[in-house]
Write an enzyme that holds these catalytic residues in place. Sequence first.
Site, short mmCIF file in Angstrom:
data_model
loop_
_atom_site.label_atom_id
_atom_site.label_comp_id
_atom_site.label_asym_id
_atom_site.label_seq_id
_atom_site.Cartn_x
_atom_site.Cartn_y
_atom_site.Cartn_z
N LYS A 1 37.75 -2.40 36.59
CA LYS A 1 37.95 -2.18 38.02
C LYS A 1 39.14 -2.99 38.49
O LYS A 1 39.30 -4.16 38.13
CB LYS A 1 36.70 -2.58 38.80
N SER B 1 47.89 12.39 39.64
CA SER B 1 47.62 11.11 38.98
C SER B 1 47.83 9.90 39.88
O SER B 1 48.17 10.01 41.04
CB SER B 1 48.48 10.95 37.73
N THR C 1 41.17 11.05 39.52
CA THR C 1 42.46 11.46 38.98
C THR C 1 42.60 10.81 37.61
O THR C 1 41.62 10.36 37.03
CB THR C 1 43.61 11.10 39.95
N TYR C 2 43.81 10.79 37.09
CA TYR C 2 44.07 10.15 35.80
C TYR C 2 45.24 9.21 35.95
O TYR C 2 46.01 9.27 36.91
CB TYR C 2 44.33 11.20 34.71
N GLY D 1 50.66 13.53 43.80
CA GLY D 1 50.14 14.88 43.95
C GLY D 1 49.26 15.02 45.19
O GLY D 1 49.41 14.30 46.17
N ALA D 2 48.33 15.97 45.12
CA ALA D 2 47.48 16.29 46.27
C ALA D 2 46.72 15.06 46.78
O ALA D 2 46.50 14.92 47.99
CB ALA D 2 46.50 17.40 45.90
N ALA D 3 46.33 14.16 45.88
CA ALA D 3 45.59 12.95 46.29
C ALA D 3 46.42 12.05 47.20
O ALA D 3 45.87 11.22 47.93
CB ALA D 3 45.12 12.18 45.07
#
Length: 128
Positions: A9, A25, A57-58, A73-75
């Site tokens: 974390k 990502s 995501t990655y 991206g979209a995030a």
Amino acid sequence: MFRTMMSGKIHRARVTEANLNYVGSITIDEDILDAVGMYPNEKVQIVNNNNGARFETYIIKGKRGSGVMCVNGAAARLVQEGDVIIVISYMMVENEAARHHQPKVAIMNEHNEITEMIHHEPEATVMG
């Protein structure tokens, strides 16, 4: 039997950039990845403390020592530069081993520098 356990974390990192025009990502400083045992292309959960958004995501590795924490991206629509986020990775652990499993947790400061490494979730989790 296996259990899904928190593996690592990154606690209270700051978003340094939100790049809507990337495929997807989160880009994370490679030094931070090493500290918490996360890998490029690994699936992670992101929690935004500023707006409550939670998404998956990655990882893409970012430049060492840069402190980069860029949601792509979209995030990128779910964060703003300066937002405080938590990045969590998980792993499958055999049931008996899960009892003794200790995750790697990096406590971050406002400059995305690790101030402390812990291996458990404290009873009182109010931190800076």
